[in-house]
Every structure is written in C-alpha cells, then in structure tokens.
Design an enzyme around this catalytic site. Structure first.
Site, PDB file in Angstrom:
ATOM      1  N   LYS A 208       0.840  -1.211   0.000  1.00 42.49           N
ATOM      2  CA  LYS A 208       0.000   0.000   0.000  1.00 42.49           C
ATOM      3  C   LYS A 208       0.871   1.255   0.000  1.00 42.49           C
ATOM      4  O   LYS A 208       0.532   2.250  -0.652  1.00 42.49           O
ATOM      5  CB  LYS A 208      -0.948  -0.001   1.216  1.00 42.49           C
ATOM      6  CG  LYS A 208      -2.029  -1.067   1.128  1.00 42.49           C
ATOM      7  CD  LYS A 208      -3.200  -0.584   0.310  1.00 42.49           C
ATOM      8  CE  LYS A 208      -4.041  -1.641  -0.382  1.00 42.49           C
ATOM      9  NZ  LYS A 208      -4.525  -2.752   0.362  1.00 42.49           N
TER      10      LYS A 208
ATOM     11  N   LYS B 188      -9.937  -6.137  -6.390  1.00 37.28           N
ATOM     12  CA  LYS B 188     -10.919  -5.105  -6.717  1.00 37.28           C
ATOM     13  C   LYS B 188     -10.260  -3.924  -7.417  1.00 37.28           C
ATOM     14  O   LYS B 188     -10.876  -3.233  -8.206  1.00 37.28           O
ATOM     15  CB  LYS B 188     -11.612  -4.603  -5.437  1.00 37.28           C
ATOM     16  CG  LYS B 188     -12.470  -5.664  -4.766  1.00 37.28           C
ATOM     17  CD  LYS B 188     -13.179  -5.091  -3.538  1.00 37.28           C
ATOM     18  CE  LYS B 188     -13.717  -6.178  -2.625  1.00 37.28           C
ATOM     19  NZ  LYS B 188     -13.266  -6.061  -1.238  1.00 37.28           N
TER      20      LYS B 188
ATOM     21  N   LYS C 231      -2.822 -11.633  -8.106  1.00 33.07           N
ATOM     22  CA  LYS C 231      -4.150 -12.136  -7.744  1.00 33.07           C
ATOM     23  C   LYS C 231      -5.258 -11.247  -8.308  1.00 33.07           C
ATOM     24  O   LYS C 231      -5.045 -10.062  -8.567  1.00 33.07           O
ATOM     25  CB  LYS C 231      -4.252 -12.240  -6.229  1.00 33.07           C
ATOM     26  CG  LYS C 231      -4.157 -10.908  -5.539  1.00 33.07           C
ATOM     27  CD  LYS C 231      -4.653 -10.936  -4.110  1.00 33.07           C
ATOM     28  CE  LYS C 231      -4.678  -9.515  -3.593  1.00 33.07           C
ATOM     29  NZ  LYS C 231      -5.578  -9.194  -2.561  1.00 33.07           N
TER      30      LYS C 231
HETATM   31  P1  TYM Z   1     -10.916  -8.173   1.114  1.00 36.80           P
HETATM   32  O1  TYM Z   1     -12.118  -7.304   1.189  1.00 36.80           O
HETATM   33  O2  TYM Z   1      -9.758  -7.714   0.307  1.00 36.80           O
HETATM   34  O3  TYM Z   1     -11.321  -9.602   0.569  1.00 36.80           O
HETATM   35  C1  TYM Z   1     -12.400 -10.349   1.129  1.00 36.80           C
HETATM   36  C2  TYM Z   1     -12.066 -11.829   1.111  1.00 36.80           C
HETATM   37  O4  TYM Z   1     -11.787 -12.278  -0.217  1.00 36.80           O
HETATM   38  C3  TYM Z   1     -10.543 -12.946  -0.264  1.00 36.80           C
HETATM   39  N1  TYM Z   1      -9.880 -12.704  -1.567  1.00 36.80           N
HETATM   40  C4  TYM Z   1      -9.371 -13.669  -2.356  1.00 36.80           C
HETATM   41  N2  TYM Z   1      -9.309 -15.001  -2.213  1.00 36.80           N
HETATM   42  C5  TYM Z   1      -8.729 -15.712  -3.207  1.00 36.80           C
HETATM   43  N3  TYM Z   1      -8.220 -15.152  -4.355  1.00 36.80           N
HETATM   44  C6  TYM Z   1      -8.265 -13.814  -4.530  1.00 36.80           C
HETATM   45  N4  TYM Z   1      -7.796 -13.272  -5.662  1.00 36.80           N
HETATM   46  C7  TYM Z   1      -8.860 -13.011  -3.517  1.00 36.80           C
HETATM   47  N5  TYM Z   1      -9.060 -11.671  -3.372  1.00 36.80           N
HETATM   48  C8  TYM Z   1      -9.678 -11.503  -2.171  1.00 36.80           C
HETATM   49  C9  TYM Z   1      -9.726 -12.361   0.869  1.00 36.80           C
HETATM   50  O5  TYM Z   1      -8.699 -13.240   1.274  1.00 36.80           O
HETATM   51  C10 TYM Z   1     -10.805 -12.172   1.937  1.00 36.80           C
HETATM   52  O6  TYM Z   1     -11.027 -13.374   2.632  1.00 36.80           O
HETATM   53  N6  TYM Z   1      -8.434  -7.585   5.439  1.00 36.80           N
HETATM   54  C11 TYM Z   1      -9.599  -8.228   4.817  1.00 36.80           C
HETATM   55  C12 TYM Z   1     -10.902  -7.829   5.466  1.00 36.80           C
HETATM   56  C13 TYM Z   1     -10.982  -8.107   6.928  1.00 36.80           C
HETATM   57  C14 TYM Z   1     -11.053  -9.371   7.570  1.00 36.80           C
HETATM   58  C15 TYM Z   1     -11.145  -9.084   8.951  1.00 36.80           C
HETATM   59  C16 TYM Z   1     -11.033 -10.686   7.101  1.00 36.80           C
HETATM   60  C17 TYM Z   1     -11.043  -7.145   7.904  1.00 36.80           C
HETATM   61  N7  TYM Z   1     -11.129  -7.741   9.101  1.00 36.80           N
HETATM   62  C18 TYM Z   1     -11.223 -10.123   9.916  1.00 36.80           C
HETATM   63  C19 TYM Z   1     -11.107 -11.714   8.057  1.00 36.80           C
HETATM   64  C20 TYM Z   1     -11.210 -11.424   9.425  1.00 36.80           C
HETATM   65  C21 TYM Z   1      -9.641  -7.812   3.371  1.00 36.80           C
HETATM   66  O7  TYM Z   1      -9.086  -6.831   2.984  1.00 36.80           O
HETATM   67  O8  TYM Z   1     -10.439  -8.582   2.586  1.00 36.80           O
END
Ligand code: TYM
Length: 332
Positions: free
Chosen positions: A113, A198, A195
């Site tokens: 980031k 978004k 990967k």
């Molecule tokens: P975020 O919003 O980026 O993504 C949400 C979930 O989707 C999964 N993910 C993927 N899995 C496989 N391949 C990909 N290309 C891919 N892109 C996204 C992420 O691993 C996630 O499970 N930090 C987290 C949000 C969060 C969170 C938490 C998660 C905040 N607090 C507590 C678990 C527990 C995040 O940015 O997810």
C-alpha cells in the site's frame, strides 16, 4: 455442545469478484450450517485507503446484498457492519499497545500500500492488522475463512492473542486462517499478473456484477499460450487458473474432457474459454439479478443490519467484559 466460532470480513471497496467468492464467500455459505458464524462488512478498514465516505453506505449495502445473493442466510449466520460495533474499537486500542512498529512496518500488505499510495501512509494503514485482529478476537473466533492473501494478517492476529494472554491471562483463543481444502485459495487475475483484486486490472477481474457480454469478453481475453507440445508438461499458473475456474463452474464431464485434451496435447484454449464463459454466465447471472433486487430493498437491508448489529454487539460485549477484567479495568 457449543459450536465453534467463525469470523470473517470483506471491505466495501467495490463489487465482489470471483476471488472474494472462491476465497471467502463460498466457505461462509458452507460454514453457516456447521458453526456459530459472524460475518461482517469491514467499513472502518476501507477508510485506510478510501477516505471519501459519500458512497460508502451504498457500497456496504452492495456487499450485504451480494453475500445474501450468493446464499448467505442471515437467519443462520450473524451478518453485520463493523462500524456498528464500538467494542471492536476498544479492543483495537488495547491491542495497539502490544503491536510493535517494526512488525507492522514489515507487513507485506502495508509495504504494498505504501508503494501504491505514497501520499497517504496513515496510521490506520500501519495498524490495519491490529484492527483485523480485534475483529476476530472480539468474538473469540477459532476459524477465519479467508483467501491466501490474508494468511499473514491471521498470523499476526494469533501473535497478538498470544501476547495478550501472556500479559493478562488466558482470555483469547488463537484463531487461524481456514479453508475446506488443504490450502488457502488464490484466484489469479485473468491477465496472469498477480491475484484477482478489486483495484487491479478491471478487465482481468470478473465481478459478480458483470453482465453476460462483459463476462464473455473478459474470459475470451484471458491469457493463454500455444498449449503443451509434450505429454506431462505442467500447467503454467495462468492456465491452471482457468482450469480452477472451470472446476468451480462446469460439469464434471466438461472438466474431464479439457483435462484429457491437455494431457494429450490437443487442447484448444479458444474452446475452453467459450465453454468457461457460458458456464460462468450461468453461475453469475442469478447472483447478479438477486443482488440487484436486494440492494433496492432498503427496508429489508436495514432490518438485516439491525439484527446483525444486536447479535454481534452482545457477543462483543461479553468478550470485552473478560478483556477488561483481565486488564483490571472497571472491576467493581
Ligand atoms: P478483502 O475485502 O480484500 O477480501 C475479502 C475476502 O476475499 C478474499 N480474496 C481472495 N481469495 C482468493 N483469491 C483472490 N484473488 C482473492 N481476493 C480476495 C480475501 O482473502 C478475503 O477473505 N483484510 C480483509 C478484510 C478483513 C477481515 C477481517 C477478514 C477485515 N477484518 C477479519 C477476516 C477477518 C480484506 O481486505 O479482505
């Protein structure tokens, strides 16, 4: 016997894509029948990179609508919005006292980031993994269904829990990243660069909101090559990714046919992509349509949000009571 507790969250920073679905949401839907589940929209986390809140509520609604459209049942799983649970912010404060600057600066997601947005390296970004740990520990969760990209954050959450327990007494169970298979999922971008996400190349990311033509267009443009020329050639990761998507969306005989074609070096990637596009459309279309209908039903959404907040706050308050007691706060 009490069910094991599960927590996971998604940031409201755009439409959900296949990576979110296969890394996270698919497991939520399966886990809601077996566990005591707490799933949430991580709106505070989105502030670390998206400070403009004008369209935040709409994005929060979209994430909720998409999860429900995918099969999440709010009568089984507690689904809530992070900012409705002030207890999380208090636990975040305590955990911040045991998080070291050095370990936070070394976190790979922080370094990424900083590289992407050198003009906005705020303290929230640095302590992002601490807030994530608070999200998980506030319900004393054991299993956290996430994709591979969150592995490091989960390791940090465990470390913070261990530190808390060492300093103040055994209060917090140690959580870990969970997937039903033997490894965490990583769906690659269709251009083969990293990967699916978004924010990266949107033409190489399939969103659950993409219309049929857009899905076709994106899949037909996915990176391939001339195909194997020798039996036993391992699949390059961008080809394996297409096969993984096929496995998720296509019939068994279709997958077997393309696997066989690959093995005897007769595979035609154009045919594979055409098939994958049609199967993907059949998978995404009902989700998209249902999500649109839910998003327009504001009464229903506010009921879901209120019910989720009540249940999540009750669970969070219980943990916070234990935490405060262990730390000798407010003992009357
Ligand atoms: P975020 O919003 O980026 O993504 C949400 C979930 O989707 C999964 N993910 C993927 N899995 C496989 N391949 C990909 N290309 C891919 N892109 C996204 C992420 O691993 C996630 O499970 N930090 C987290 C949000 C969060 C969170 C938490 C998660 C905040 N607090 C507590 C678990 C527990 C995040 O940015 O997810």
């Amino acid at each position: 016997m009490a069910k094991e507790i599960v927590v996971s969250g998604i940031r409201p920073t755009g439409y959900l894509h296949l990576g979110n679905y296969f890394g996270a949401v698919r497991n939520y839907i399966r886990m809601q029948d077996e566990y005591d589940c707490y799933f949430f929209v991580a709106d505070w986390h989105s502030l670390t990179t998206h400070p403009d809140t004008k369209s935040l509520q709409e994005s929060v609604h979209r994430v909720i609508a998409e999860n429900i459209a995918c099969g999440l049942d709010t009568n089984k799983a507690c689904f809530y919005v992070q900012s409705d649970i002030p207890e999380i912010a208090e636990l975040y404060l305590y955990l911040n006292m045991m998080a070291y600057k050095g370990e936070l600066e070394r976190t790979p997601t922080f370094k990424d980031k900083v590289r992407q947005h050198p003009e906005n390296v705020n303290a929230g970004l640095l302590t992002y993994p601490v807030l994530q740990a608070a999200d998980i520990l506030i319900h004393r969760a054991l299993k956290v269904p996430v994709g591979k990209d969150q592995e490091q954050h989960l390791e940090m959450a465990r470390n913070f829990a261990i530190r808390f327990n060492n300093w103040y007494g055994e209060v917090l169970p140690l959580p870990y990243a969970f997937n039903y298979g033997d490894s965490l999922t990583k769906i690659l971008s269709l251009d083969g660069n990293g990967k699916m996400s978004k924010s990266a190349n949107q033409m190489a990311t399939i969103y659950l909101n993409d219309d049929d033509d857009m899905i076709r267009k994106k899949i037909m443009k996915a990176k391939t090559d001339n195909g194997p020329t020798e039996k036993g050639t391992p699949k390059p990761d961008y080809i394996q990714n297409l096969f993984s998507l096929l496995e998720i969306t296509s019939r068994f005989d279709v997958i077997t046919k393309f696997e066989d074609d690959y093995d005897d070096c007769t595979i035609r990637y154009g045919d594979l992509k055409k098939q994958l596009a049609e199967d993907m459309i059949a998978f995404i279309k009902p989700i998209r349509e249902k999500a649109n209908a839910i998003q327009n039903d504001k009464d229903y959404l506010s009921k879901v949000i209120k019910t989720g907040a009540d249940k999540a706050r009750a669970s969070a308050a219980e943990t916070l009571k234990l935490v405060r007691k262990a730390m000798s706060f407010n003992i009357i």
